[in-house]
Design a protein around this motif. Structure first.
Motif, PDB file in Angstrom:
ATOM      1  N   TYR A 267       0.842  -1.197   0.000  1.00 15.93           N
ATOM      2  CA  TYR A 267       0.000   0.000   0.000  1.00 15.93           C
ATOM      3  C   TYR A 267       0.878   1.248   0.000  1.00 15.93           C
ATOM      4  O   TYR A 267       1.996   1.246   0.528  1.00 15.93           O
ATOM      5  CB  TYR A 267      -0.913   0.013   1.235  1.00 15.93           C
ATOM      6  CG  TYR A 267      -1.791  -1.213   1.322  1.00 15.93           C
ATOM      7  CD1 TYR A 267      -3.071  -1.217   0.776  1.00 15.93           C
ATOM      8  CD2 TYR A 267      -1.320  -2.390   1.914  1.00 15.93           C
ATOM      9  CE1 TYR A 267      -3.868  -2.353   0.832  1.00 15.93           C
ATOM     10  CE2 TYR A 267      -2.111  -3.530   1.968  1.00 15.93           C
ATOM     11  CZ  TYR A 267      -3.380  -3.501   1.429  1.00 15.93           C
ATOM     12  OH  TYR A 267      -4.171  -4.637   1.465  1.00 15.93           O
ATOM     13  N   ARG A 268       0.334   2.308  -0.584  1.00 17.33           N
ATOM     14  CA  ARG A 268       1.012   3.608  -0.564  1.00 17.33           C
ATOM     15  C   ARG A 268       0.124   4.612   0.155  1.00 17.33           C
ATOM     16  O   ARG A 268      -1.087   4.636  -0.058  1.00 17.33           O
ATOM     17  CB  ARG A 268       1.304   4.087  -1.990  1.00 17.33           C
ATOM     18  CG  ARG A 268       2.374   3.249  -2.695  1.00 17.33           C
ATOM     19  CD  ARG A 268       2.523   3.620  -4.146  1.00 17.33           C
ATOM     20  NE  ARG A 268       3.583   2.818  -4.787  1.00 17.33           N
ATOM     21  CZ  ARG A 268       3.624   2.527  -6.075  1.00 17.33           C
ATOM     22  NH1 ARG A 268       2.664   2.981  -6.881  1.00 17.33           N
ATOM     23  NH2 ARG A 268       4.607   1.807  -6.570  1.00 17.33           N
ATOM     24  N   LYS A 281       3.706  11.272  -1.531  1.00 15.74           N
ATOM     25  CA  LYS A 281       3.711   9.944  -0.907  1.00 15.74           C
ATOM     26  C   LYS A 281       4.525  10.020   0.372  1.00 15.74           C
ATOM     27  O   LYS A 281       5.676  10.451   0.355  1.00 15.74           O
ATOM     28  CB  LYS A 281       4.310   8.897  -1.847  1.00 15.74           C
ATOM     29  CG  LYS A 281       4.204   7.474  -1.290  1.00 15.74           C
ATOM     30  CD  LYS A 281       4.710   6.435  -2.273  1.00 15.74           C
ATOM     31  CE  LYS A 281       6.218   6.427  -2.318  1.00 15.74           C
ATOM     32  NZ  LYS A 281       6.753   5.298  -3.099  1.00 15.74           N
ATOM     33  N   THR A 284       5.177   3.790   2.643  1.00 10.47           N
ATOM     34  CA  THR A 284       4.942   2.543   1.919  1.00 10.47           C
ATOM     35  C   THR A 284       4.748   1.450   2.943  1.00 10.47           C
ATOM     36  O   THR A 284       5.549   1.325   3.879  1.00 10.47           O
ATOM     37  CB  THR A 284       6.139   2.198   1.015  1.00 10.47           C
ATOM     38  OG1 THR A 284       6.250   3.179  -0.011  1.00 10.47           O
ATOM     39  CG2 THR A 284       5.956   0.837   0.382  1.00 10.47           C
ATOM     40  N   SER A 306      -3.706   3.882  -1.179  1.00  6.24           N
ATOM     41  CA  SER A 306      -3.973   3.089  -2.392  1.00  6.24           C
ATOM     42  C   SER A 306      -3.327   1.717  -2.246  1.00  6.24           C
ATOM     43  O   SER A 306      -2.385   1.541  -1.470  1.00  6.24           O
ATOM     44  CB  SER A 306      -3.413   3.792  -3.630  1.00  6.24           C
ATOM     45  OG  SER A 306      -1.997   3.855  -3.560  1.00  6.24           O
ATOM     46  N   VAL A 308      -1.451  -1.629  -4.280  1.00  9.62           N
ATOM     47  CA  VAL A 308      -0.592  -1.867  -5.443  1.00  9.62           C
ATOM     48  C   VAL A 308      -0.481  -3.373  -5.662  1.00  9.62           C
ATOM     49  O   VAL A 308      -0.250  -4.124  -4.712  1.00  9.62           O
ATOM     50  CB  VAL A 308       0.810  -1.262  -5.231  1.00  9.62           C
ATOM     51  CG1 VAL A 308       1.689  -1.505  -6.454  1.00  9.62           C
ATOM     52  CG2 VAL A 308       0.715   0.225  -4.925  1.00  9.62           C
ATOM     53  N   GLU A 314      -1.750   0.479  -9.684  1.00 11.30           N
ATOM     54  CA  GLU A 314      -2.171   1.130  -8.441  1.00 11.30           C
ATOM     55  C   GLU A 314      -3.660   1.430  -8.479  1.00 11.30           C
ATOM     56  O   GLU A 314      -4.195   1.859  -9.504  1.00 11.30           O
ATOM     57  CB  GLU A 314      -1.379   2.423  -8.229  1.00 11.30           C
ATOM     58  CG  GLU A 314      -1.633   3.078  -6.881  1.00 11.30           C
ATOM     59  CD  GLU A 314      -0.672   4.237  -6.615  1.00 11.30           C
ATOM     60  OE1 GLU A 314      -0.710   4.790  -5.505  1.00 11.30           O
ATOM     61  OE2 GLU A 314       0.110   4.590  -7.529  1.00 11.30           O
ATOM     62  N   LYS A 317      -7.127   6.167  -5.155  1.00 12.22           N
ATOM     63  CA  LYS A 317      -6.723   6.562  -3.787  1.00 12.22           C
ATOM     64  C   LYS A 317      -7.960   6.763  -2.915  1.00 12.22           C
ATOM     65  O   LYS A 317      -8.832   7.555  -3.258  1.00 12.22           O
ATOM     66  CB  LYS A 317      -5.869   7.821  -3.838  1.00 12.22           C
ATOM     67  CG  LYS A 317      -4.556   7.655  -4.582  1.00 12.22           C
ATOM     68  CD  LYS A 317      -3.832   8.958  -4.725  1.00 12.22           C
ATOM     69  CE  LYS A 317      -2.510   8.780  -5.475  1.00 12.22           C
ATOM     70  NZ  LYS A 317      -2.710   8.323  -6.861  1.00 12.22           N
TER      71      LYS A 317
END
Length: 321
Positions: A267-268, A281, A284, A306, A308, A314, A317
């Motif tokens: 995930y971000r 960002k 992570t 978000s 990934v 991706e 969001k």
């Protein structure tokens, strides 16, 4: 009467024994104790903690994974690529050496060799072989030079592993290949089966002449073979992963629910400046970590998360509430 007192004493003794032995009965048996100890030791080797300790560390992009997880994810990638069909190539580009050329179909010459275009600035595709993008080795050949000077593959020997080759068909379908090897062979010793044969991968082999020019034979003494593997196909629609849910921000942290999809690798976390709209960002989070990050929430910022997947697609969001 005596029998009554004997019976009463026996009952009282049983009750006393029950009171004394009850705590002992509540303690785990030896086998259970060992099992609990083993479980505790196993918990110390949880994936997230192994990753934190740097044990068996592996990565896809910025996301740490375990080798066992990589095998599973690679299998998912293979399943997604099963639908890819080969194409008849029309044009080739190799950006690192400035190649951008038309491709024409060629066959086998009378001497048994693969034909090449008469135009030294074009590339030939071996039509009796594999289509570009199909499982196997599709072969594309070009001249290195001519009586008038350099030809289309004059600089092919300069390509390096990791560089890309882009092949398109007449309808604009685009396939991108990553170069992984280049080898020169004496002309009479080139491994024909390896160059033109089957493969579990979707490969292309770029061929041209190299080495000393032999005036007696009118040909160079070696053949250069550059091998590249398919990494993307514009006809395969990107599968955007599901976005995280229950994204919640407090004054101290941001949390969310994991996406239930085996293809998700992490995930971000993003921070948006409400006034300027600038998105940054800020974290992570790997597949194995808790779905929570510590932060000091700022009322002038919005926060998003978000997901990934293994192909680095991706999701949208999700805004934290």
């Amino acid at each position: 009467m005596r029998q009554f007192w004997i019976m009463a004493a026996a009952v009282l003794l049983c009750g006393l024994l029950f009171v004394i032995l009850k705590p002992l009965a509540d303690e785990p048996a030896f086998e259970d104790s060992v099992a609990q100890r083993t479980l505790s030791e196993t918990r110390k080797q949880a994936p997230a903690e192994q990753l934190a300790a740097g044990k068996d560390l592996d990565k896809i992009a910025e996301f740490p994974i375990l080798p066992a997880q990589r095998e599973k994810l690679q299998e998912l990638q293979k399943q997604r690529q099963k639908s890819i069909q080969g194409m008849i190539p029309a044009r080739i580009a190799i950006p690192s050496i400035g190649v951008d050329a038309v491709i024409e179909a060629t066959g086998v010459l009378d001497n048994g060799e693969m034909g090449v275009p008469e135009d030294i600035n074009q590339v030939g595709w071996f039509e009796p072989g594999f289509k570009v993008g199909a499982k196997g080795h599709a072969v594309l050949a070009g001249h290195v030079d001519s009586l008038t000077g350099p030809a289309i593959f004059y600089h092919l020997a300069k390509v390096e592993p990791g560089e890309t080759v882009i092949v398109t068909d007449k309808d604009g379908r685009e396939m991108v290949f990553k170069i992984n090897d280049k080898t020169s062979y004496p002309t009479d010793e080139a491994p024909i089966a390896d160059i033109f044969g089957a493969s579990e991968g979707r490969m292309i082999n770029l061929i041209t002449c190299t080495g000393t020019f032999n005036r007696d034979t009118g040909s160079h003494e070696e053949r250069l073979v550059v091998t590249a593997e398919l990494v993307s196909d514009s006809s395969v629609q990107l599968q955007q992963p599901e976005a995280p849910t229950n994204v919640t921000v407090t004054p101290f942290n941001l949390s969310w629910h994991a996406v239930r999809d085996d293809a998700i690798i992490g995930y971000r976390v993003y921070e948006e400046d409400i006034e300027t709209g600038e998105l940054t960002k800020i974290a992570t989070v790997s597949l194995f970590d808790r779905k929570k990050v510590e932060l000091e929430a700022d009322e002038s910022k919005r926060y998003y998360v978000s997901s990934v997947d293994v192909e680095l697609n991706e999701s949208e969001k999700s805004l934290a509430e």
